[in-house]
Design an enzyme around this catalytic site. Structure first.
Site, PDB file in Angstrom:
ATOM      1  N   ARG A  30      -6.471   7.444   5.637  1.00  0.00           N
ATOM      2  CA  ARG A  30      -5.210   7.267   4.917  1.00  0.00           C
ATOM      3  C   ARG A  30      -4.436   8.579   4.816  1.00  0.00           C
ATOM      4  O   ARG A  30      -3.198   8.583   4.819  1.00  0.00           O
ATOM      5  CB  ARG A  30      -5.482   6.655   3.547  1.00  0.00           C
ATOM      6  CG  ARG A  30      -5.835   5.181   3.675  1.00  0.00           C
ATOM      7  CD  ARG A  30      -6.436   4.547   2.459  1.00  0.00           C
ATOM      8  NE  ARG A  30      -6.785   3.150   2.767  1.00  0.00           N
ATOM      9  CZ  ARG A  30      -7.592   2.397   2.061  1.00  0.00           C
ATOM     10  NH1 ARG A  30      -8.161   2.896   0.961  1.00  0.00           N
ATOM     11  NH2 ARG A  30      -7.858   1.159   2.421  1.00  0.00           N
ATOM     12  N   GLU A  72       0.490  -2.793  -0.145  1.00  0.00           N
ATOM     13  CA  GLU A  72       0.216  -3.603  -1.336  1.00  0.00           C
ATOM     14  C   GLU A  72      -1.180  -3.288  -1.872  1.00  0.00           C
ATOM     15  O   GLU A  72      -1.396  -3.165  -3.084  1.00  0.00           O
ATOM     16  CB  GLU A  72       0.344  -5.087  -0.982  1.00  0.00           C
ATOM     17  CG  GLU A  72       1.782  -5.560  -0.737  1.00  0.00           C
ATOM     18  CD  GLU A  72       2.382  -5.022   0.547  1.00  0.00           C
ATOM     19  OE1 GLU A  72       3.622  -4.886   0.603  1.00  0.00           O
ATOM     20  OE2 GLU A  72       1.608  -4.721   1.498  1.00  0.00           O
ATOM     21  N   HIS A  97      23.017   7.241  13.769  1.00  0.00           N
ATOM     22  CA  HIS A  97      23.266   7.310  15.206  1.00  0.00           C
ATOM     23  C   HIS A  97      24.144   6.164  15.704  1.00  0.00           C
ATOM     24  O   HIS A  97      24.603   6.193  16.852  1.00  0.00           O
ATOM     25  CB  HIS A  97      21.948   7.308  15.977  1.00  0.00           C
ATOM     26  CG  HIS A  97      21.237   8.621  15.991  1.00  0.00           C
ATOM     27  ND1 HIS A  97      20.568   9.115  14.888  1.00  0.00           N
ATOM     28  CD2 HIS A  97      21.093   9.548  16.975  1.00  0.00           C
ATOM     29  CE1 HIS A  97      20.038  10.282  15.196  1.00  0.00           C
ATOM     30  NE2 HIS A  97      20.348  10.577  16.446  1.00  0.00           N
ATOM     31  N   GLU A 112      -4.653   1.083   8.045  1.00  0.00           N
ATOM     32  CA  GLU A 112      -5.569   1.707   7.088  1.00  0.00           C
ATOM     33  C   GLU A 112      -5.408   1.135   5.676  1.00  0.00           C
ATOM     34  O   GLU A 112      -5.524   1.863   4.680  1.00  0.00           O
ATOM     35  CB  GLU A 112      -5.384   3.235   7.050  1.00  0.00           C
ATOM     36  CG  GLU A 112      -5.465   3.921   8.394  1.00  0.00           C
ATOM     37  CD  GLU A 112      -6.823   3.807   9.058  1.00  0.00           C
ATOM     38  OE1 GLU A 112      -7.749   3.257   8.456  1.00  0.00           O
ATOM     39  OE2 GLU A 112      -6.950   4.258  10.206  1.00  0.00           O
ATOM     40  N   TRP A 162      -7.707  -5.815  16.789  1.00  0.00           N
ATOM     41  CA  TRP A 162      -6.785  -4.718  16.464  1.00  0.00           C
ATOM     42  C   TRP A 162      -7.533  -3.386  16.340  1.00  0.00           C
ATOM     43  O   TRP A 162      -7.258  -2.593  15.439  1.00  0.00           O
ATOM     44  CB  TRP A 162      -5.992  -5.009  15.184  1.00  0.00           C
ATOM     45  CG  TRP A 162      -5.048  -6.154  15.330  1.00  0.00           C
ATOM     46  CD1 TRP A 162      -5.116  -7.372  14.725  1.00  0.00           C
ATOM     47  CD2 TRP A 162      -3.892  -6.208  16.168  1.00  0.00           C
ATOM     48  NE1 TRP A 162      -4.088  -8.188  15.131  1.00  0.00           N
ATOM     49  CE2 TRP A 162      -3.312  -7.506  16.029  1.00  0.00           C
ATOM     50  CE3 TRP A 162      -3.286  -5.297  17.036  1.00  0.00           C
ATOM     51  CZ2 TRP A 162      -2.161  -7.885  16.710  1.00  0.00           C
ATOM     52  CZ3 TRP A 162      -2.135  -5.686  17.716  1.00  0.00           C
ATOM     53  CH2 TRP A 162      -1.592  -6.964  17.541  1.00  0.00           C
ATOM     54  N   ILE A 163      -8.457  -3.152  17.252  1.00  0.00           N
ATOM     55  CA  ILE A 163      -9.268  -1.941  17.197  1.00  0.00           C
ATOM     56  C   ILE A 163      -8.636  -0.850  18.067  1.00  0.00           C
ATOM     57  O   ILE A 163      -8.538  -0.992  19.288  1.00  0.00           O
ATOM     58  CB  ILE A 163     -10.718  -2.222  17.656  1.00  0.00           C
ATOM     59  CG1 ILE A 163     -11.305  -3.401  16.864  1.00  0.00           C
ATOM     60  CG2 ILE A 163     -11.564  -0.966  17.508  1.00  0.00           C
ATOM     61  CD1 ILE A 163     -11.257  -3.246  15.349  1.00  0.00           C
ATOM     62  N   ARG A 187      28.367  14.615  16.428  1.00  0.00           N
ATOM     63  CA  ARG A 187      29.224  13.429  16.442  1.00  0.00           C
ATOM     64  C   ARG A 187      30.428  13.635  15.517  1.00  0.00           C
ATOM     65  O   ARG A 187      30.264  14.024  14.352  1.00  0.00           O
ATOM     66  CB  ARG A 187      28.426  12.211  15.984  1.00  0.00           C
ATOM     67  CG  ARG A 187      29.213  10.926  15.856  1.00  0.00           C
ATOM     68  CD  ARG A 187      29.638  10.394  17.197  1.00  0.00           C
ATOM     69  NE  ARG A 187      30.182   9.035  17.084  1.00  0.00           N
ATOM     70  CZ  ARG A 187      30.756   8.386  18.081  1.00  0.00           C
ATOM     71  NH1 ARG A 187      30.873   8.953  19.276  1.00  0.00           N
ATOM     72  NH2 ARG A 187      31.224   7.166  17.889  1.00  0.00           N
ATOM     73  N   GLY A 200      -8.937  -8.859   7.281  1.00  0.00           N
ATOM     74  CA  GLY A 200      -8.262  -7.582   7.413  1.00  0.00           C
ATOM     75  C   GLY A 200      -8.471  -6.745   6.165  1.00  0.00           C
ATOM     76  O   GLY A 200      -9.423  -5.991   6.046  1.00  0.00           O
TER      77      GLY A 200
END
Length: 389
Positions: free
Chosen positions: A249, A373, A344, A369, A160-161, A274, A135
């Protein structure tokens, strides 16, 4: 071959585009987003509408049939879409990273061949980098392409495309020299159109970010013409992908701004309606402080995105700026989503409310992307490189 022409800012064009996108979002996205997302249904009608508007050619230059938008304007387009349904912005993002790789690094023949049909949406797709065991460390990819006459033969698996099922073409990162040291010198990028030996095997189920298809791609002795090697020279793939990911990014960061703002807007409205203890909850200090922090995060994220997009537009290296924007905006989206859910109360936990969806969508932005980290490492390294002792 790399081309990176500075993009001129056109205020009138930006205004026209953003007005059109706003109308499209209100008319086509908002009424169906919740239903399609919960059904995890690919939004065929919305994709057709985006194609008609030319959004698949947002950053493709006008000479190749695109809209020729600056990254700054494109980021605002993405933000407006993501404020209503983040998944839809992902459908154009992956496609446009592929287009940016060709526009910035392709030969003129490749630009003439691919960019017009990318811009029209006739040929849509994305970027195929991630593998089952790879990854963040892209240099560890195992998909291999070997030369065979005027073709290359590709074998391997990508996972994961984005757009993996409904897309027809992908910029695929492979190893053309698995023994190269350093490893990135053995990596190349190909534009691969689906055909014999190239299939989508399954749709991957996700916590959020539904509607857009994330899939596994399998290459089994897939033959791709040598003329589809981006730039025409082996060993340039890693650098080409990195330049494309700068735009990716910025897109992810803009999505973060959109989600953060959506959470803020929903919370401000709800906090005025509310009532508890005889007054609107926005009058309670605990809620007011949350709203103030949410607004500040969203605005700071927007400014970081603008800074990164401006650097991209003038052709500067902007991995640090894009990394900062992606890092901060994605974290802002996560924090604002959590605060929106708390404001909420029980309603925020209900599938009837949009904030439940934002809460599931936002964490993807910290991963996609390049993880946050990784962004921190990129930022730190660039700080040292740009200001050595």
């Amino acid at each position: 071959m790399t081309t990176s022409q500075p993009m001129a800012f056109d205020a009138e064009k930006e205004s026209l585009v953003l007005d059109a996108v706003e109308r499209f979002v209100e008319r086509e996205l908002k009424p169906v987003a919740q239903r399609l997302e919960h059904a995890d249904e690919w939004p065929a009608g919305i994709v057709a509408g985006m194609r008609e508007m030319g959004l698949f050619g947002c950053i493709i230059r006008e000479e190749y049939g695109g809209l020729g938008l600056s990254a700054s304007t494109y980021a605002k387009v993405v933000e407006r879409i993501a404020r209503v349904w983040m998944s839809v912005s992902g459908i154009i993002n992956s496609h446009l990273i592929m287009a940016a790789c060709v526009q910035r690094n392709g030969t003129e023949a490749q630009r003439q061949r691919f960019l017009p049909i990318f811009a029209s949406g006739e040929l849509r797709g994305g970027l195929a980098l991630t593998e089952p065991d790879c990854g963040t460390d892209l240099q560890a990819v195992r998909t291999v392409a070997r030369r065979d006459g005027d073709h290359y033969v590709i074998n391997g698996t990508k996972t994961w495309i984005s757009n993996g099922i409904h897309g027809q073409a992908f910029a695929v990162l492979v190893k053309t020299d698995p023994q190269a040291q350093p490893r990135h010198r053995g990596m190349s990028l190909f534009i691969c159109e689906k055909g014999p030996g190239f299939t989508s095997t399954r749709k991957l189920e996700k916590l959020g970010y539904k509607g857009i298809d994330s899939a596994e791609l399998v290459f089994e002795n897939f033959r791709v013409p040598a003329e589809n090697l981006v730039g025409g020279v082996e060993g340039q793939g890693f650098k080409q992908v990195m330049s494309g990911l700068e735009l990716g990014r910025i897109n992810v960061a803009a999505r973060g701004v959109g989600v953060a703002r959506a959470c803020l807007e929903e919370s401000v409205a709800y906090a005025q309606l509310r009532r508890t203890f005889g007054k609107p909850i926005c009058d309670h200090q605990a809620i007011a402080l949350k709203l103030a922090d949410m607004a500040t995060r969203a605005e700071a994220a927007r400014l970081l995105v603008e800074q990164a997009a401006r650097a991209y537009d003038v052709g500067q290296r902007c991995d640090m700026e894009a990394g900062m924007a992606k890092l901060f905006a994605s974290e802002a989206a996560v924090e604002n989503a959590m605060e929106a859910l708390r404001i909420h109360g029980a309603y925020g936990y209900s599938k009837e409310m949009n904030v439940e969806r934002y809460y599931r969508d936002a964490p993807l932005l910290c991963i996609g992307e390049g993880t946050n980290e990784l962004q921190r490492l990129i930022i730190a390294r660039q700080l040292v490189e740009r200001d050595p002792i």
